[in-house]
Design a protein around this motif. Structure first.
Motif, PDB file in Angstrom:
ATOM      1  N   HIS A  66       0.803  -1.224   0.000  1.00  0.00           N
ATOM      2  CA  HIS A  66       0.000   0.000   0.000  1.00  0.00           C
ATOM      3  C   HIS A  66       0.837   1.276   0.000  1.00  0.00           C
ATOM      4  CE1 HIS A  66      -3.459  -2.571   0.764  1.00  0.00           C
ATOM      5  NE2 HIS A  66      -2.802  -3.112   1.779  1.00  0.00           N
ATOM      6  N   THR A  67       2.165   1.155   0.137  1.00  0.00           N
ATOM      7  CA  THR A  67       3.043   2.319   0.100  1.00  0.00           C
ATOM      8  C   THR A  67       4.245   2.009  -0.778  1.00  0.00           C
ATOM      9  OG1 THR A  67       4.418   1.641   1.990  1.00  0.00           O
ATOM     10  CG2 THR A  67       2.389   2.872   2.487  1.00  0.00           C
ATOM     11  N   THR A  68       4.935   3.073  -1.175  1.00  0.00           N
ATOM     12  CA  THR A  68       6.127   2.848  -2.010  1.00  0.00           C
ATOM     13  C   THR A  68       7.205   2.097  -1.234  1.00  0.00           C
ATOM     14  OG1 THR A  68       6.928   5.060  -1.387  1.00  0.00           O
ATOM     15  CG2 THR A  68       5.722   4.873  -3.473  1.00  0.00           C
ATOM     16  N   ARG A  69       7.263   2.293   0.089  1.00  0.00           N
ATOM     17  CA  ARG A  69       8.249   1.550   0.880  1.00  0.00           C
ATOM     18  C   ARG A  69       7.927   0.060   0.865  1.00  0.00           C
ATOM     19  NH1 ARG A  69       8.502   4.254   5.781  1.00  0.00           N
ATOM     20  NH2 ARG A  69      10.310   5.391   4.982  1.00  0.00           N
ATOM     21  N   GLN A  70       6.649  -0.277   1.026  1.00  0.00           N
ATOM     22  CA  GLN A  70       6.259  -1.684   0.964  1.00  0.00           C
ATOM     23  C   GLN A  70       6.528  -2.266  -0.423  1.00  0.00           C
ATOM     24  OE1 GLN A  70       2.149  -1.630   2.119  1.00  0.00           O
ATOM     25  NE2 GLN A  70       2.581  -1.582   4.321  1.00  0.00           N
ATOM     26  N   LEU A  71       6.262  -1.469  -1.448  1.00  0.00           N
ATOM     27  CA  LEU A  71       6.522  -1.914  -2.822  1.00  0.00           C
ATOM     28  C   LEU A  71       7.997  -2.225  -3.015  1.00  0.00           C
ATOM     29  CD1 LEU A  71       5.701  -2.301  -5.807  1.00  0.00           C
ATOM     30  CD2 LEU A  71       6.077   0.153  -6.116  1.00  0.00           C
ATOM     31  N   GLU A  72       8.861  -1.293  -2.607  1.00  0.00           N
ATOM     32  CA  GLU A  72      10.299  -1.513  -2.740  1.00  0.00           C
ATOM     33  C   GLU A  72      10.738  -2.694  -1.893  1.00  0.00           C
ATOM     34  OE1 GLU A  72      12.307   2.124  -1.826  1.00  0.00           O
ATOM     35  OE2 GLU A  72      11.927   2.990  -3.817  1.00  0.00           O
ATOM     36  N   GLY A  73      10.152  -2.828  -0.693  1.00  0.00           N
ATOM     37  CA  GLY A  73      10.515  -3.936   0.175  1.00  0.00           C
ATOM     38  C   GLY A  73      10.224  -5.283  -0.469  1.00  0.00           C
ATOM     39  N   VAL A  74       9.053  -5.409  -1.082  1.00  0.00           N
ATOM     40  CA  VAL A  74       8.694  -6.658  -1.749  1.00  0.00           C
ATOM     41  C   VAL A  74       9.640  -6.929  -2.917  1.00  0.00           C
ATOM     42  CG1 VAL A  74       6.944  -7.799  -3.164  1.00  0.00           C
ATOM     43  CG2 VAL A  74       6.281  -6.634  -1.062  1.00  0.00           C
ATOM     44  N   LEU A  75       9.879  -5.911  -3.739  1.00  0.00           N
ATOM     45  CA  LEU A  75      10.709  -6.092  -4.930  1.00  0.00           C
ATOM     46  C   LEU A  75      12.153  -6.445  -4.579  1.00  0.00           C
ATOM     47  CD1 LEU A  75       9.415  -3.150  -7.153  1.00  0.00           C
ATOM     48  CD2 LEU A  75       8.879  -5.583  -7.374  1.00  0.00           C
ATOM     49  N   ILE A  76      12.645  -5.929  -3.446  1.00  0.00           N
ATOM     50  CA  ILE A  76      14.040  -6.174  -3.060  1.00  0.00           C
ATOM     51  C   ILE A  76      14.187  -7.470  -2.272  1.00  0.00           C
ATOM     52  CG2 ILE A  76      15.929  -5.312  -1.594  1.00  0.00           C
ATOM     53  CD1 ILE A  76      15.016  -2.466  -2.418  1.00  0.00           C
ATOM     54  N   LEU A  77      13.245  -7.752  -1.381  1.00  0.00           N
ATOM     55  CA  LEU A  77      13.381  -8.937  -0.537  1.00  0.00           C
ATOM     56  C   LEU A  77      13.013 -10.229  -1.261  1.00  0.00           C
ATOM     57  CD1 LEU A  77      12.072  -7.555   2.874  1.00  0.00           C
ATOM     58  CD2 LEU A  77      14.438  -7.864   2.103  1.00  0.00           C
ATOM     59  N   ALA A 135      17.064 -15.757  -9.784  1.00  0.00           N
ATOM     60  CA  ALA A 135      16.259 -14.775  -9.049  1.00  0.00           C
ATOM     61  C   ALA A 135      16.241 -13.434  -9.775  1.00  0.00           C
ATOM     62  CB  ALA A 135      16.796 -14.600  -7.633  1.00  0.00           C
ATOM     63  N   LEU A 136      17.377 -13.011 -10.312  1.00  0.00           N
ATOM     64  CA  LEU A 136      17.444 -11.727 -11.012  1.00  0.00           C
ATOM     65  C   LEU A 136      16.744 -11.799 -12.368  1.00  0.00           C
ATOM     66  CD1 LEU A 136      21.088 -10.645 -10.109  1.00  0.00           C
ATOM     67  CD2 LEU A 136      18.960  -9.693  -9.231  1.00  0.00           C
ATOM     68  N   ILE A 137      16.913 -12.897 -13.072  1.00  0.00           N
ATOM     69  CA  ILE A 137      16.218 -13.066 -14.354  1.00  0.00           C
ATOM     70  C   ILE A 137      14.707 -13.003 -14.144  1.00  0.00           C
ATOM     71  CG2 ILE A 137      15.677 -14.762 -16.146  1.00  0.00           C
ATOM     72  CD1 ILE A 137      18.611 -15.660 -15.985  1.00  0.00           C
ATOM     73  N   THR A 138      14.244 -13.502 -13.012  1.00  0.00           N
ATOM     74  CA  THR A 138      12.810 -13.530 -12.725  1.00  0.00           C
ATOM     75  C   THR A 138      12.290 -12.181 -12.249  1.00  0.00           C
ATOM     76  OG1 THR A 138      12.954 -15.869 -12.114  1.00  0.00           O
ATOM     77  CG2 THR A 138      11.014 -14.661 -11.354  1.00  0.00           C
ATOM     78  N   PHE A 139      12.998 -11.543 -11.315  1.00  0.00           N
ATOM     79  CA  PHE A 139      12.409 -10.410 -10.603  1.00  0.00           C
ATOM     80  C   PHE A 139      12.865  -9.030 -11.066  1.00  0.00           C
ATOM     81  CE2 PHE A 139      11.835 -13.865  -7.444  1.00  0.00           C
ATOM     82  CZ  PHE A 139      10.452 -13.837  -7.431  1.00  0.00           C
ATOM     83  N   VAL A 140      13.972  -8.916 -11.812  1.00  0.00           N
ATOM     84  CA  VAL A 140      14.346  -7.596 -12.323  1.00  0.00           C
ATOM     85  C   VAL A 140      13.352  -7.109 -13.384  1.00  0.00           C
ATOM     86  CG1 VAL A 140      16.079  -6.286 -13.627  1.00  0.00           C
ATOM     87  CG2 VAL A 140      16.783  -7.702 -11.694  1.00  0.00           C
ATOM     88  N   PRO A 141      13.054  -7.894 -14.432  1.00  0.00           N
ATOM     89  CA  PRO A 141      12.041  -7.430 -15.380  1.00  0.00           C
ATOM     90  C   PRO A 141      10.674  -7.247 -14.731  1.00  0.00           C
ATOM     91  CG  PRO A 141      12.636  -9.717 -15.818  1.00  0.00           C
ATOM     92  CD  PRO A 141      13.620  -9.196 -14.844  1.00  0.00           C
ATOM     93  N   PHE A 142      10.372  -8.073 -13.743  1.00  0.00           N
ATOM     94  CA  PHE A 142       9.138  -7.931 -12.973  1.00  0.00           C
ATOM     95  C   PHE A 142       9.102  -6.564 -12.292  1.00  0.00           C
ATOM     96  CE2 PHE A 142       6.875  -8.726  -8.896  1.00  0.00           C
ATOM     97  CZ  PHE A 142       5.629  -9.042  -9.406  1.00  0.00           C
ATOM     98  N   ALA A 143      10.213  -6.166 -11.668  1.00  0.00           N
ATOM     99  CA  ALA A 143      10.286  -4.873 -10.991  1.00  0.00           C
ATOM    100  C   ALA A 143      10.176  -3.716 -11.976  1.00  0.00           C
ATOM    101  CB  ALA A 143      11.605  -4.766 -10.213  1.00  0.00           C
ATOM    102  N   LEU A 144      10.820  -3.837 -13.121  1.00  0.00           N
ATOM    103  CA  LEU A 144      10.757  -2.768 -14.116  1.00  0.00           C
ATOM    104  C   LEU A 144       9.318  -2.544 -14.572  1.00  0.00           C
ATOM    105  CD1 LEU A 144      13.904  -3.571 -16.319  1.00  0.00           C
ATOM    106  CD2 LEU A 144      13.690  -1.906 -14.470  1.00  0.00           C
ATOM    107  N   GLU A 145       8.584  -3.625 -14.759  1.00  0.00           N
ATOM    108  CA  GLU A 145       7.195  -3.493 -15.199  1.00  0.00           C
ATOM    109  C   GLU A 145       6.324  -2.882 -14.106  1.00  0.00           C
ATOM    110  OE1 GLU A 145       3.503  -6.134 -17.018  1.00  0.00           O
ATOM    111  OE2 GLU A 145       5.297  -7.130 -16.278  1.00  0.00           O
ATOM    112  N   VAL A 146       6.488  -3.355 -12.877  1.00  0.00           N
ATOM    113  CA  VAL A 146       5.671  -2.856 -11.767  1.00  0.00           C
ATOM    114  C   VAL A 146       5.921  -1.372 -11.533  1.00  0.00           C
ATOM    115  CG1 VAL A 146       5.328  -2.992  -9.271  1.00  0.00           C
ATOM    116  CG2 VAL A 146       5.467  -5.076 -10.623  1.00  0.00           C
TER     117      VAL A 146
END
Length: 367
Positions: free
Chosen positions: A71-82, A96-107
């Protein structure tokens, strides 16, 4: 072929070194003993199983489900990083990076937060590189050193968990000092193939068997053929996603290190430089040749497996090539946001050095 080889610099270096040392130590029957078949077999099995789970979209679905609760940008960053921090413990840092880096860019793009792309992807990379140190299967160098030095799980975890825990604290500090604001996370798109419960269950069983293989409870001559048969029956395209270049790189370095070990003058020199300085040598060597080759090279000249394990894992921080997985993130940034390449490299280097300094201070302080 030439274009492919230009993209596989470490592979080329490994085999050039192997061929050069073959001049000094001509091929003979001892070459067979250089190659650690257990490490190669486990790498193949794990990459095939994780490739199958990734093609089922399991990790993407996991990330999307977690984002629905932010619900906040901090929570968003926390999910994407953790996410890459914890997932890399089971599927390796590069997956992990192949999966979640493009995921983070899209989000971040959908949420209108592209100004956060650089720090988030930098921290995802750090998180994946250091989260992966926490388990024997988290990255290739761990799997190799765990097998090479015949470590038990107790000594392995005693060596790495304090530093993985410290990294988690540092990630939490980074998130707490970041400015936060309310956020409504949009629905994440992305083509994900229909989930097959039977395939996921089959891959889950294979993954459990792989863990048994790491513990040497499941023989390699049983595990690898079984993985190959199941993957061929479930989704043969998975075999195209196995990193065969990494396997070939390991073979090249096995030959190189094996030959060096048969040259008395060089063996004595390396041993004198490394003995008692395994952590620092692992860190420094990783900055130049990356941590997987550093582990393969230095393991031939020291009996201190725990020190070398810690050194090459901490050595994944620093330069862009200190961990080859870091290049994955950079390639995504360069392709998606080419105007941010310079900013990314600056923040990547600064934050990596900061994390490395803190963890080295912890190493000095800990008994």
């Amino acid at each position: 072929m030439l274009q492919w080889l230009r993209g596989e610099t470490v592979l080329c270096v490994a085999w050039v070194l192997a061929l050069v040392t073959a001049v000094l130590v001509p091929p003979d029957a001892q070459y067979i003993n250089y190659v650690d078949l257990h490490t190669l077999g486990m790498l193949f099995a794990l990459m095939a199983v994780m490739g199958g789970l990734q093609r089922q979209g399991l990790f993407f679905r996991l990330g999307r489900a977690m984002l629905e609760r932010t619900h906040t940008t901090r929570q968003l960053e926390g999910v994407l990083i953790l996410l890459p921090f914890f997932v890399s413990m089971a599927v390796t840092n590069d997956v992990a990076l192949i999966t979640f880096v493009p995921f983070a860019l899209e989000v971040l793009a959908l949420a209108g937060q592209t100004q956060r792309v650089v720090p988030v992807v930098v921290m995802q990379t750090i998180a994946a590189n250091l989260g992966s140190m926490a388990t024997p299967i988290g990255n290739p160098q761990n799997l190799y050193l765990y097998s090479c030095y015949e470590m038990d799980l107790g000594s392995f975890f005693a060596t790495v968990l304090p530093y993985a825990g410290a990294c988690l604290v540092l990630l939490a500090v980074f998130l707490m000092v970041r400015p936060s604001q309310p956020l409504e996370v949009p629905q994440v798109s992305g083509e994900v193939r229909p989930l097959s419960g039977a395939r996921v269950a089959a891959y889950g069983v294979l993954f459990a068997l792989c863990l048994g293989g790491v513990a040497k409870a499941v023989p390699l001559y049983v595990l690898c053929p079984l993985v190959l048969i199941v993957v061929l029956m479930a989704d043969k395209q998975v075999l195209l996603h196995v990193d065969y270049a990494l396997l070939a790189t390991f073979v090249g370095f096995f030959l190189f290190v094996g030959n060096l070990g048969r040259i008395p003058a060089l063996t004595a020199l390396f041993q004198s430089l490394i003995q008692g300085q395994e952590v620092l040598c692992g860190v420094v060597a990783s900055q130049i040749i990356s941590n997987v080759p550093a582990a393969l090279l230095l393991s031939g000249f020291t009996d201190n497996g725990a020190g070398l394990l810690l050194g090459v894992n901490l050595g994944g921080l620093g330069t862009l090539i200190a961990s080859m997985a870091s290049l994955i993130s950079y390639k995504y940034i360069a392709r998606t946001f080419p105007e941010k390449k310079g900013k990314y490299l600056g923040q990547f280097t600064g934050l990596n050095v900061a994390f490395l300094v803190v963890l080295l201070i912890l190493w000095v302080v800990l008994p």
